[in-house]
Each structure stands twice: as structure tokens, then as C-alpha cells.
Design an enzyme around this catalytic site. Structure first.
Site, short mmCIF file in Angstrom:
data_model
loop_
_atom_site.label_atom_id
_atom_site.label_comp_id
_atom_site.label_asym_id
_atom_site.label_seq_id
_atom_site.Cartn_x
_atom_site.Cartn_y
_atom_site.Cartn_z
N ASP A 10 0.86 -1.19 0.00
CA ASP A 10 0.00 0.00 0.00
C ASP A 10 0.89 1.24 0.00
O ASP A 10 1.63 1.49 0.96
CB ASP A 10 -0.88 -0.03 1.27
CG ASP A 10 -1.78 1.17 1.39
OD1 ASP A 10 -2.65 1.16 2.28
OD2 ASP A 10 -1.60 2.13 0.63
N ILE A 11 0.83 2.01 -1.06
CA ILE A 11 1.72 3.17 -1.22
C ILE A 11 1.53 4.18 -0.08
O ILE A 11 2.48 4.91 0.26
CB ILE A 11 1.49 3.83 -2.60
CG1 ILE A 11 2.71 4.69 -3.00
CG2 ILE A 11 0.20 4.66 -2.63
CD1 ILE A 11 2.69 5.13 -4.46
N ASN A 24 -7.09 12.44 -11.07
CA ASN A 24 -7.80 12.86 -12.29
C ASN A 24 -7.61 14.36 -12.43
O ASN A 24 -7.07 15.01 -11.55
CB ASN A 24 -9.29 12.47 -12.23
CG ASN A 24 -9.97 13.09 -11.03
OD1 ASN A 24 -9.90 14.30 -10.81
ND2 ASN A 24 -10.60 12.27 -10.23
N VAL A 33 -6.10 4.31 -5.99
CA VAL A 33 -4.99 4.84 -5.17
C VAL A 33 -5.26 6.30 -4.77
O VAL A 33 -4.90 6.74 -3.67
CB VAL A 33 -3.63 4.68 -5.91
CG1 VAL A 33 -3.50 5.62 -7.09
CG2 VAL A 33 -2.46 4.85 -4.94
N ASP A 34 -5.99 7.01 -5.62
CA ASP A 34 -6.39 8.40 -5.31
C ASP A 34 -7.21 8.43 -4.02
O ASP A 34 -6.94 9.20 -3.09
CB ASP A 34 -7.21 8.93 -6.50
CG ASP A 34 -7.35 10.45 -6.51
OD1 ASP A 34 -8.09 10.96 -7.36
OD2 ASP A 34 -6.72 11.11 -5.67
N VAL A 126 -8.49 1.97 -13.07
CA VAL A 126 -9.72 2.52 -13.69
C VAL A 126 -9.46 2.96 -15.13
O VAL A 126 -10.29 2.79 -16.01
CB VAL A 126 -10.21 3.74 -12.84
CG1 VAL A 126 -11.26 4.55 -13.55
CG2 VAL A 126 -10.70 3.26 -11.48
N TYR A 127 -8.27 3.49 -15.37
CA TYR A 127 -8.00 4.05 -16.71
C TYR A 127 -7.61 3.00 -17.75
O TYR A 127 -7.41 3.32 -18.91
CB TYR A 127 -6.95 5.15 -16.63
CG TYR A 127 -7.49 6.49 -16.11
CD1 TYR A 127 -8.83 6.63 -15.76
CD2 TYR A 127 -6.67 7.59 -15.98
CE1 TYR A 127 -9.34 7.84 -15.29
CE2 TYR A 127 -7.15 8.82 -15.50
CZ TYR A 127 -8.50 8.92 -15.15
OH TYR A 127 -8.99 10.12 -14.69
N1 APR Z 1 -1.25 1.49 -3.09
C1 APR Z 1 -0.62 1.21 -4.27
N2 APR Z 1 -1.27 0.98 -5.43
C2 APR Z 1 -2.62 1.03 -5.41
C3 APR Z 1 -3.36 1.33 -4.22
C4 APR Z 1 -2.61 1.55 -3.03
N3 APR Z 1 -3.20 1.84 -1.87
N4 APR Z 1 -4.70 1.31 -4.54
C5 APR Z 1 -4.78 1.00 -5.85
N5 APR Z 1 -3.55 0.83 -6.38
C6 APR Z 1 -3.18 0.47 -7.74
C7 APR Z 1 -4.22 -0.22 -8.59
O1 APR Z 1 -4.29 -1.59 -8.26
C8 APR Z 1 -3.66 0.04 -9.98
O2 APR Z 1 -2.68 -0.94 -10.31
O3 APR Z 1 -2.91 1.68 -8.45
C9 APR Z 1 -2.96 1.40 -9.85
C10 APR Z 1 -3.70 2.56 -10.52
O4 APR Z 1 -5.10 2.32 -10.45
P1 APR Z 1 -6.15 3.51 -10.14
O5 APR Z 1 -6.00 3.92 -8.74
O6 APR Z 1 -7.49 3.01 -10.60
O7 APR Z 1 -5.64 4.72 -11.06
P2 APR Z 1 -5.81 4.97 -12.63
O8 APR Z 1 -5.99 3.70 -13.39
O9 APR Z 1 -4.70 5.89 -12.97
O10 APR Z 1 -7.21 5.77 -12.73
C11 APR Z 1 -7.27 7.06 -12.19
O11 APR Z 1 -9.19 6.55 -10.87
O12 APR Z 1 -9.32 6.76 -8.61
C12 APR Z 1 -9.62 7.37 -9.80
O13 APR Z 1 -9.54 9.70 -9.28
C13 APR Z 1 -8.88 8.67 -9.96
O14 APR Z 1 -10.15 9.30 -11.88
C14 APR Z 1 -8.90 8.81 -11.45
C15 APR Z 1 -8.71 7.39 -11.93
#
Ligand code: APR
Length: 175
Positions: A10-11, A24, A33-34, A126-127
Site C-alpha cells: 500500500d503506497i 484525475n 490509489v487516489d 480505472v484508466y
Molecule cells: N497502493 C498502491 N497501489 C494502489 C493502491 C494503493 N493503496 N490502490 C490502488 N492501487 C493500484 C491499482 O491496483 C492500480 O494498479 O494503483 C494502480 C492505478 O489504479 P487507479 O487507482 O485506478 O488509477 P488509474 O488507473 O490511474 O485511474 C485514475 O481513478 O481513482 C480514480 O480519481 C482517480 O479518476 C482517477 C482514476
């Protein structure tokens, strides 16, 4: 010790100078992760994001760019927010935007004397960006930046799950 390491976890728990948030363009939080970073940092993080100048209505951080805020309740001093591309099949410059994310985060880190930095797998949730391709871009951009800029003590690529960990490790091995 290797400059760039792949870790699983977990980052929000990492004790580094800065963690990167996959945000975003509004920069007011989200899921993934956001959501985890805003949850761990506390409400002051959203307040700090609200202070970030809007580049145009509703856009504080255009795709590919990076912005920095304090980390508040996080163990890390800073959060570098970046906005990865949404995957639309690969014909819309997605790889370039993702490369820009890594380069702009690294540049912002240097400007703020961040010596240890942790990246999540930007855009791979998500992306919908293909993980293998994203991992190659991450390693390539970090390698080319750090070849020129001998500044960092540690750069972590953080996988949230085992599958992503394997992808990131195999990409490291092939750079
Ligand atoms: N620590 C590390 N990595 C994480 C954590 C965490 N706590 N939570 C999720 N991840 C990983 C996910 O498993 C994925 O591999 O982070 C990576 C990026 O996934 P997302 O968080 O869905 O980010 P992204 O694909 O860039 O989409 C961004 O999602 O949360 C919304 O507001 C954000 O609209 C934006 C979009």
C-alpha cells in the site's frame, strides 16, 4: 543497492519523501490509489488540492502533467499528483501521455529535493492502460531520466497486487 526497486504493498504506508498519486484532472480525489491517498492524508489534502490553480474550469492538472502538495497525515512529506491517460486502444497518444507523467513527476521531485519517490502503476486501474506496456514505459522513462540526473537515492515502483508485481519485475529485467 539498486536505485529502482519493485515493491508490493500500500503506497500510503511508505516512508519516502514523496508518493505519486494517480489522480484525475479535477484533483479532488477519487477511488483507487487516489481514494486511498486522500483517505490516509486526511481532509487537508483535498483543501490543498482545491488551492491548486485551475488551468481551465474543472482542470487543475492536465493529463500527463504533475502537481505537488504536502502529504499531511501521510508518512511521506509530499504527494505528487499526476494524471495518466485513459486507455482508448493506443491510437490517441496514450503512451506519450504516460511517459510525460513519469518525466514530469521526476522533474517536480528534483525541484523539491525529493530523494526517495514511490510510483503506483499509473493508469493501470480505472484508466485501463495495459499493464505490460505501462511497466515498460515506467522503466524506460525512469532509466533515461536518472541516466542524466544522478539525484535520487531510491525510486520505488509499487504494485498493489501480485500480478502487477510480476509485470513490473519482468519489465525491470528487460530494460
Ligand atoms: N497502493 C498502491 N497501489 C494502489 C493502491 C494503493 N493503496 N490502490 C490502488 N492501487 C493500484 C491499482 O491496483 C492500480 O494498479 O494503483 C494502480 C492505478 O489504479 P487507479 O487507482 O485506478 O488509477 P488509474 O488507473 O490511474 O485511474 C485514475 O481513478 O481513482 C480514480 O480519481 C482517480 O479518476 C482517477 C482514476
Amino acid at each position: 543497492m539498486e536505485l529502482v526497486r519493485v515493491v508490493q504493498g500500500d503506497i500510503t504506508k511508505l516512508e519516502v519523501d514523496a508518493i505519486v498519486n494517480a489522480a484525475n484532472e479535477q484533483m479532488l480525489g477519487g477511488s483507487g490509489v487516489d481514494g486511498a491517498i486522500h483517505g490516509a492524508a486526511g481532509p487537508q489534502l483535498r483543501e490543498a488540492c482545491e488551492q491548486v490553480e485551475q488551468w481551465r474550469p474543472g482542470v487543475r492538472c492536465p493529463t500527463g502533467e504533475a502537481r505537488i502538495t504536502p502529504g499531511f497525515n501521510l508518512p511521506s512529506k509530499w504527494v505528487i499528483h499526476t494524471v495518466g491517460p485513459i486507455w482508448h486502444g493506443g491510437g490517441y497518444g496514450e503512451s506519450n501521455y504516460l511517459a510525460n507523467c513519469y518525466r514530469n513527476c521526476l522533474q517536480l521531485a528534483v525541484e523539491h529535493d525529493v530523494r526517495s519517490l514511490a510510483f503506483p502503476a499509473i493508469s493501470c486501474g480505472v484508466y485501463g492502460f495495459p499493464a505490460n506496456r505501462a511497466a515498460m514505459i515506467a522503466h524506460r522513462e525512469i532509466a533515461s531520466f536518472t541516466m542524466v540526473e544522478d539525484f535520487f537515492d531510491e525510486i520505488l515502483l509499487v504494485a498493489f497486487d501480485e500480478a502487477m508485481c510480476r509485470v513490473l519485475q519482468s519489465a525491470t529485467a528487460s530494460v
